[in-house]
Design a protein around this motif. Structure first.
Motif, PDB file in Angstrom:
ATOM      1  N   ASP A 269      -5.791  35.371   4.219  1.00  0.00           N
ATOM      2  CA  ASP A 269      -6.439  35.019   2.956  1.00  0.00           C
ATOM      3  C   ASP A 269      -7.913  34.683   3.178  1.00  0.00           C
ATOM      4  O   ASP A 269      -8.795  35.134   2.432  1.00  0.00           O
ATOM      5  CB  ASP A 269      -5.711  33.837   2.317  1.00  0.00           C
ATOM      6  N   LYS A 270      -8.206  33.898   4.214  1.00  0.00           N
ATOM      7  CA  LYS A 270      -9.605  33.518   4.513  1.00  0.00           C
ATOM      8  C   LYS A 270     -10.431  34.755   4.858  1.00  0.00           C
ATOM      9  O   LYS A 270     -11.594  34.885   4.442  1.00  0.00           O
ATOM     10  CB  LYS A 270      -9.646  32.513   5.657  1.00  0.00           C
ATOM     11  N   LEU A 271      -9.853  35.652   5.636  1.00  0.00           N
ATOM     12  CA  LEU A 271     -10.598  36.852   6.040  1.00  0.00           C
ATOM     13  C   LEU A 271     -10.859  37.765   4.855  1.00  0.00           C
ATOM     14  O   LEU A 271     -11.931  38.358   4.732  1.00  0.00           O
ATOM     15  CB  LEU A 271      -9.826  37.588   7.126  1.00  0.00           C
ATOM     16  N   CYS A 272      -9.886  37.856   3.967  1.00  0.00           N
ATOM     17  CA  CYS A 272     -10.041  38.741   2.800  1.00  0.00           C
ATOM     18  C   CYS A 272     -11.041  38.194   1.787  1.00  0.00           C
ATOM     19  O   CYS A 272     -11.721  38.952   1.100  1.00  0.00           O
ATOM     20  CB  CYS A 272      -8.691  38.950   2.119  1.00  0.00           C
ATOM     21  N   LYS A 273     -11.154  36.859   1.717  1.00  0.00           N
ATOM     22  CA  LYS A 273     -12.054  36.251   0.744  1.00  0.00           C
ATOM     23  C   LYS A 273     -13.495  36.139   1.259  1.00  0.00           C
ATOM     24  O   LYS A 273     -14.406  35.845   0.491  1.00  0.00           O
ATOM     25  CB  LYS A 273     -11.542  34.856   0.389  1.00  0.00           C
ATOM     26  N   TYR A 274     -13.687  36.362   2.553  1.00  0.00           N
ATOM     27  CA  TYR A 274     -15.032  36.212   3.115  1.00  0.00           C
ATOM     28  C   TYR A 274     -15.905  37.378   2.670  1.00  0.00           C
ATOM     29  O   TYR A 274     -15.577  38.547   2.861  1.00  0.00           O
ATOM     30  CB  TYR A 274     -14.947  36.183   4.651  1.00  0.00           C
ATOM     31  N   THR A 275     -17.053  37.067   2.076  1.00  0.00           N
ATOM     32  CA  THR A 275     -17.893  38.118   1.476  1.00  0.00           C
ATOM     33  C   THR A 275     -19.239  38.281   2.147  1.00  0.00           C
ATOM     34  O   THR A 275     -19.983  39.211   1.843  1.00  0.00           O
ATOM     35  CB  THR A 275     -18.143  37.798  -0.017  1.00  0.00           C
ATOM     36  N   ASP A 276     -19.600  37.358   3.062  1.00  0.00           N
ATOM     37  CA  ASP A 276     -20.917  37.414   3.687  1.00  0.00           C
ATOM     38  C   ASP A 276     -20.965  38.548   4.709  1.00  0.00           C
ATOM     39  O   ASP A 276     -20.232  38.517   5.684  1.00  0.00           O
ATOM     40  CB  ASP A 276     -21.214  36.066   4.371  1.00  0.00           C
TER      41      ASP A 276
END
Length: 276
Positions: A269-276
């Motif tokens: 979830d954290k990896l998928c939400k990371y946008t930078d």
């Protein structure tokens, strides 16, 4: 200059003068090399860096430091990350030569003890403990304070160190062997505990001094505990670096790592939400 100094026979130098020149001219690499090769001390270089980083991170928002002073302090402390990487991969910092086989294991165990024993410690022995916070706030100091500080200062660099360390065959043994300052301190473990979990501890590693043998499982559990209990101290980038670190190493060492579905889902979830 530092490369040339490290090629010399250190024993032939005036050590007091050499150390004085290293400090005056900020020759940190040479200073560390002397501690390691002549004093056979792999702990003091870590403590020296922690004292500097503590001054940077916990100095009333750096109100008392000029930009130039901050820059000097950062330059003087950043050797800590390559230093840890070198020692945990059997290389003598900063020369890339292999560490003497007689000290190869003990030097690693020194590093692991400083990072993963759970408490602030005294070094040299019988001196005052080095707290990462001022004495007035020492009771609020997080567990695994030195690892916490190095993660807070530059989590990307710290995870890079641990990523290299994970490749070491020394970690293939799942047992955690713990020996502290002349007496084994074994006990149950929580994320804020100062001792390794009893289910992961063995007394078979009979050593003297500040030495701790850790496993990949233990390291990941400690990292998760630090980030969970001190969430406000870490940025979204820091938390993403943790997710990347686990995501890279879990499939490589899945025979040694056991993570719950909840943790794995949270990482994805954290990896998928990371946008930078």
């Amino acid at each position: 200059l530092e490369q040339l100094l490290c090629l010399l026979d250190i024993k032939q130098l005036d050590i007091d003068l050499t150390i004085q020149l290293c400090r005056t001219n900020h020759l940190q690499d040479t200073y560390v090399y002397i501690w390691n090769t002549l004093m056979l001390d792999y702990i003091s270089p870590i403590f020296d860096a922690i004292k500097i980083i503590k001054k940077i991170v916990y100095n009333n928002n750096n109100d008392n430091l000029t930009d130039d002073e901050l820059k000097i302090l950062k330059n003087d402390s950043y050797y800590i990350y390559p230093y840890i990487s070198y020692i945990l991969t059997n290389r003598q910092f900063p020369t890339d030569k292999l560490i003497d086989p007689d000290f190869e294991i003990s030097s690693k165990l020194n590093i692991y003890y400083i990072l993963f024993n759970g408490n602030s410690i005294s070094w040299p022995k019988n001196s005052e403990k080095l707290h990462i916070m001022d004495e007035d706030y020492a009771l609020n100091e997080p567990a695994f304070p030195y690892l916490f500080l190095l993660l807070k200062f530059d989590s990307c660099q710290m995870f890079a160190c641990l990523n290299e360390a994970f490749e070491d065959d020394l970690m293939n043994d799942d047992e955690i062997n713990y020996y502290s300052n002349g007496s084994g301190n074994l006990g149950s473990h929580s994320a804020s505990s100062s001792t390794p979990p009893s289910s992961l501890v063995s007394s078979s590693w009979n050593t003297n001094g500040y030495e701790l043998k850790v496993s990949r499982q233990y390291i990941i559990e400690i990292l998760l505990g630090i980030f969970n209990e001190n969430s406000d101290d870490f940025t979204p980038n820091d938390k993403t670096y943790l997710a990347i670190f686990i995501a890279r190493n879990y499939p490589k060492y899945n025979q040694f790592l056991r993570l719950s579905d909840y943790i794995l889902d949270d990482i994805i979830d954290k990896l998928c939400k990371y946008t930078d």
